[in-house]
Write an enzyme that holds these catalytic residues in place. Structure first.
Site, PDB file in Angstrom:
ATOM      1  N   GLU A 145       0.835  -1.213   0.000  1.00  0.00           N
ATOM      2  CA  GLU A 145       0.000   0.000   0.000  1.00  0.00           C
ATOM      3  C   GLU A 145       0.871   1.267   0.000  1.00  0.00           C
ATOM      4  O   GLU A 145       1.866   1.323   0.729  1.00  0.00           O
ATOM      5  CB  GLU A 145      -0.882  -0.004   1.262  1.00  0.00           C
ATOM      6  CG  GLU A 145      -1.883   1.140   1.350  1.00  0.00           C
ATOM      7  CD  GLU A 145      -2.714   1.078   2.631  1.00  0.00           C
ATOM      8  OE1 GLU A 145      -2.344   0.318   3.563  1.00  0.00           O
ATOM      9  OE2 GLU A 145      -3.737   1.790   2.717  1.00  0.00           O
ATOM     10  N   LYS A 172      -9.618   2.392  -2.638  1.00  0.00           N
ATOM     11  CA  LYS A 172      -9.918   1.780  -1.332  1.00  0.00           C
ATOM     12  C   LYS A 172     -11.316   2.154  -0.850  1.00  0.00           C
ATOM     13  O   LYS A 172     -11.629   3.352  -0.710  1.00  0.00           O
ATOM     14  CB  LYS A 172      -8.853   2.245  -0.337  1.00  0.00           C
ATOM     15  CG  LYS A 172      -8.879   1.585   1.021  1.00  0.00           C
ATOM     16  CD  LYS A 172      -7.623   2.013   1.805  1.00  0.00           C
ATOM     17  CE  LYS A 172      -7.541   1.424   3.186  1.00  0.00           C
ATOM     18  NZ  LYS A 172      -6.249   1.761   3.862  1.00  0.00           N
ATOM     19  N   CYS A 194      -5.680  -2.905   2.356  1.00  0.00           N
ATOM     20  CA  CYS A 194      -5.501  -2.810   3.804  1.00  0.00           C
ATOM     21  C   CYS A 194      -6.807  -2.972   4.594  1.00  0.00           C
ATOM     22  O   CYS A 194      -7.308  -4.075   4.705  1.00  0.00           O
ATOM     23  CB  CYS A 194      -4.783  -1.514   4.151  1.00  0.00           C
ATOM     24  SG  CYS A 194      -3.980  -1.598   5.794  1.00  0.00           S
TER      25      CYS A 194
END
Lengths: 303, 303
Positions: free
Chosen positions: B45, B118, B164
Site C-alpha cells: 500500500e 480503497k 488494507c
C-alpha cells in the site's frame, strides 16, 4: 456497574443409536458442566441422534420430534432446575413433510425462547442433508418468530445460534452479530472421511477453525463451536470419523478453550466488556460500506 | 487444455522518504522477482511513500500523483518490458480536493487496465486516513470504470485488488470473488505501536492473517497480502513498526509462502484448477442464501 462475565460450556461427545440413552448421558454432562459453573450450555448438532444424513432412508425421518416435544420438555425442566441456558439442536418435525435441522434456545428459567432453523443446508457425499431438511425461511420479521437469522436475550447474554454449514458463510455471522449477538454458537457435525484423512484431515480442521475465528474477528463477538466426536459407520461406505476440535474464541479470534478428538466439556468465561473494547480498538462496524454491498445479494457477478 | 499455474510475487519492503529512490529500489525488486519467474507482482500500500497518515499535515498531500502519472508511466514501460502484471498502490490525486488510496492494475503488455480505490477507510490513532482519502465510490457499473469493487482479466489470471482496511470486511472479499477474481491482492500498511507490541503484537498478526485466510476459504480463491516492514518514526509519538508477515494462501487457506519482518520477495505458483477443486469439494457458493442476506445492508439491526 459492568456486567459480569458469562460462562459458556460446549458438550463435545459421541452418541449411541439409542435416543433415550443419548438424552440421559447428555443430561449427566449438562449437570456436570453446570456444577463447574457453566451458565450457557450448547450441545452438538442433532445432539441425540447418530448423524443419519450419511445416507437417504425414509425411516430416518422417524427420528424427528416436534418443538416443543419430549426432548425440549425434559430439557426445559433441567434448565430451570440448574438455572442454565441451553442450546438444544435436534431433528425437528415442524409439520407433515416439513422437517428441519433446528436448535431450541431455552432460558435459565425453563422458557423456550425460540427456535433457529439451519439456513444453509449442505449436500455432499456422506452429508446428504438436502434430502432431510427444509432450509430455514428467509423472513426475519413478522409473526413467524422462528424465521431467518435470530438472536435471543437470555439471562446471561444475548446469543445467536447458527448450525454447522452456516459456519462457512460470513453473511450469516455478520447478520447475527448485527442483530446484537454477543456470542455465536455453532453446533456442528463435521468429520473426516477415512479415505481423505491422511491428505486433508489437518487442513480441514484448520480451515474449519479459521473460518469461524474470522467471524469472531470481523464482528467483535465471541464464537463457540461444538462438534461431535467418534466414528459412525455406514454400510457400503468408509463411515465418518467426527473430528471434535470444538473451541471457544474471544472477539480477537484467540482461543479461550479448545478440545481435540476426545469427549470433553469445553468451557470458558466470556467478558462482555471485551466486545466493546475490541470494537473500539478495531472499529470495523463503523466503516462498513452498506451503500456498496448490494451485489452481495447476487449468486454470481462474473462475466 | 488446463490453464497453467500463474506465479504471484509480493514485494515486502521498507521505504525511505525519497520517492525517486523508492521507485528506483522498487524497480530493482520487480526485476528480481521477474527474473525468478514472477508473472503478477503486487507492491505494498502507498508503495513509494512513508506511511504519512500517522499525522495530519497539509503538505503530505504533495505526495499525491494523478493516475496515469509519472509513476504509472514508468511502471507501465517496465511491465511491458518484463511481461509482468503489476499492482501499483499509490496516493492518487484524482482531482482538486479529491484524493484517494488507490491501486493501479497494469497488464503484462503495459496497458493500464484500471484503478481500484480503497472502499473502507480507517481512522484510528496513528492511522488517520479519513483525513487524506475520499473512499472509493459505491457505483459498480456505468461509465466510471474506477468505481466500487472490481476485477481485471490480466494476461495470467483474473485478479481483484482490495487495500488494507478492506481486508477486515468479508463483504468486500465476497463481492470481489463473485465478480470472478481468482486471486485477491491486499496491499497493506499495518504495524505495531511500540507501546502495544508486547501485549498485542502476536495476536494482531494472527488476527490479520486469520481474517484474510478466511476469505480464501469462504470464497475458494487465492489470497495474497503484502505489508510493509521497517520502523517509521513520528514526532510526538512512538512511531509505527510495520510488521510484514506478508503471505500467499491457497483456496483452502493454506500458506503457499509467507514472510516475517525482514524485506523479502514472497512468491508462489497458483494453480487455477485448485479453485474449481476447492469449490466442488466445499460448494459454499451453491448454498448462499441470497434471499435472506438483505439485512446485511444495514448498519445495525439490534434492539
Amino acid at each position: 456497574m459492568p456486567r459480569p462475565p458469562f460462562v459458556v460450556a460446549l458438550i463435545q461427545d459421541a452418541v449411541t443409536g439409542d435416543p433415550t440413552l443419548s438424552l440421559a448421558t447428555t443430561i449427566a454432562r449438562i449437570r456436570e458442566a453446570a456444577s463447574e459453573g457453566a451458565e450457557i450450555i450448547c450441545l452438538k448438532e442433532l445432539f441425540n441422534a447418530p448423524y443419519f444424513c450419511k445416507s437417504l432412508k425414509h425411516e430416518s425421518f422417524d427420528l424427528a420430534e416436534p418443538i416443543p416435544g419430549h426432548t425440549t420438555e425434559v430439557l426445559r425442566a433441567l434448565a430451570a432446575e440448574l438455572e442454565v441456558v441451553l442450546v438444544v439442536p435436534t431433528f425437528e418435525r415442524q409439520g407433515p413433510g416439513v422437517y428441519r435441522n433446528s436448535a431450541s434456545v431455552i432460558d435459565a428459567d425453563g422458557t423456550l425462547l425460540g427456535v433457529y432453523r439451519k439456513m444453509h443446508i449442505p449436500h455432499d457425499p456422506h452429508f446428504e442433508e438436502k434430502y432431510y431438511f427444509a432450509p430455514g425461511d428467509a423472513v426475519t420479521e413478522g409473526p413467524n418468530t422462528a424465521a431467518g437469522f435470530k438472536v435471543w436475550k437470555t439471562r446471561y447474554a444475548t446469543i445467536g445460534v447458527l448450525i454447522c454449514w452456516d459456519q462457512w458463510y460470513p453473511e450469516a455471522a455478520r447478520i447475527t452479530a448485527l442483530l446484537g449477538a454477543e456470542v455465536l454458537f455453532y453446533p456442528t457435525a463435521i468429520g473426516w472421511l477415512p479415505a481423505e484423512k491422511t491428505e486433508w484431515g489437518a487442513s480441514q480442521v484448520d480451515a474449519w477453525r479459521t473460518a469461524q475465528r474470522a467471524h469472531a474477528i470481523a464482528n467483535g463477538v465471541f464464537v463457540a463451536a461444538v462438534n461431535r466426536v467418534g466414528f459412525e459407520a455406514e454400510p457400503g461406505t468408509g463411515g465418518i470419523e467426527f473430528f471434535g476440535h470444538s473451541f471457544i474464541a474471544d472477539p480477537y479470534g484467540r482461543y479461550l478453550a479448545k478440545a481435540e478428538t476426545a469427549p470433553e466439556i469445553v468451557m470458558a468465561s466470556c467478558d462482555p466488556e471485551q466486545i466493546e473494547r475490541a470494537r473500539r480498538n478495531w472499529p470495523f462496524l463503523r466503516d462498513r460500506r452498506i451503500d456498496a454491498y448490494g451485489p452481495i445479494l447476487s449468486r454470481w457477478l462474473g462475466a
